[in-house]
Design an enzyme around this catalytic site. Structure first.
Site, PDB file in Angstrom:
ATOM      1  N   SER A 148      -6.023   8.834  -6.564  1.00 43.00           N
ATOM      2  CA  SER A 148      -4.727   9.479  -6.729  1.00 43.00           C
ATOM      3  C   SER A 148      -3.757   8.470  -7.323  1.00 43.00           C
ATOM      4  O   SER A 148      -3.917   7.251  -7.124  1.00 43.00           O
ATOM      5  CB  SER A 148      -4.187   9.977  -5.387  1.00 43.00           C
ATOM      6  N   TYR A 162      -2.688   8.476   3.500  1.00 42.35           N
ATOM      7  CA  TYR A 162      -3.269   8.982   2.251  1.00 42.35           C
ATOM      8  C   TYR A 162      -3.151   7.946   1.138  1.00 42.35           C
ATOM      9  O   TYR A 162      -4.139   7.622   0.466  1.00 42.35           O
ATOM     10  CB  TYR A 162      -2.569  10.280   1.844  1.00 42.35           C
TER      11      TYR A 162
END
Length: 270
Positions: A148, A162
């Site tokens: 990401s 995350y």
């Protein structure tokens, strides 16, 4: 030239392939002629995705929680009932957890790390024999980890585990690439904002701000992510390993376009 980017006849595993970016990748690989094995924690999600994706090509779906080592082993055993070789492993299964810093729970942190990092590691090492067997000198097997832009940019939301997990995925990608070359090439794709179920609530409340994170003024499409994965799966990328490919409309490379309320920050995407 078409053969250079072909994945026709290859066998691919896409974890977390029943929704979101994983579904987009599985769909793209099927349309490109690959046979695809997908997984998800929920059996009903597997059944539904298999029905829809089965209209395109040959797909197999298995319900497994890849945050657990034993479940990773069981998934590999189930795949081995159908084939003894795998050309492509896409480690996409992931979770996020958002909470204020002072309230961030251990359970949320552990859940995210166990799936996003340990699951990637376990699936790669347990599938390695099947990947090794599929590799040929001019076309190695591939592992593609879904990272990401939050691995390198401060996220818009308090998703501390995350972003840390995706930074770990980037470094794990390089480490595995060094370990597994030249038989297996290992790369990562770092998506920016894609309009998935995970991002749906944020799109409802911060749509303009999210689109403003990119230089192209939009969120990613299924073709955007599928194209990147197909490139990294094909003969065209046999001189690429240990790389992290941003697929984010320029958000992490050129910086976002400033829109009202934009904090000039990154965003969880996968």
């Amino acid at each position: 030239m078409q053969q250079l980017f072909s994945v026709q006849g290859k066998k691919a595993v896409v974890t977390g392939g029943t929704r979101g970016i994983g579904y987009m990748i599985a769909e793209g690989l099927l349309k490109a002629g690959a046979e695809v094995f997908i997984s998800s924690r929920k059996a009903d999600s597997c059944d539904e995705a298999a029905r829809e994706l089965g209209k395109i090509g040959r797909v197999h779906a298995f319900a497994r929680d890849l945050s657990q080592e034993s479940e990773c082993r069981l998934l590999v055993e189930q795949i081995a009932e159908h084939t003894d070789t795998i050309d492509i492993l896409v480690n996409n299964a992931g979770a996020t957890w958002g909470a204020p810093l002072e309230d961030y729970p251990d359970a949320g942190w552990d859940r995210v790390m166990d799936l996003n990092v340990k699951g990637v590691f376990n699936m790669t090492r347990f599938l390695r024999p099947m990947l090794d067997k599929a590799a040929v000198p001019d076309d190695p097997a591939r592992v593609i980890n879904i990272s990401s832009i939050d691995a390198t940019m401060v996220p818009l939301f308090p998703s501390f585990a995350y972003s840390a997990s995706k930074a770990a995925v980037n470094h794990l990608t390089a480490h595995l690439a060094a370990e597994l070359a030249p038989t297996i090439l290992v790369n990562a794709v770092a998506p920016g904002p894609f309009h998935t179920e995970m991002l749906d609530a944020a799109m409802q409340s911060h749509g303009d701000e999210i689109r403003g994170l990119t230089r192209v003024g939009r969120t990613g499409s299924p073709e955007d992510i599928a194209g990147a994965v197909i490139y990294l799966s094909s003969r065209a990328s046999t001189f690429v390993t240990g790389a992290v490919l941003p697929v984010d409309g320029g958000a992490s490379t050129t910086g976002p376009v400033r829109v009202p309320g934009n904090r000039n920050t990154g965003l969880a995407a996968s």
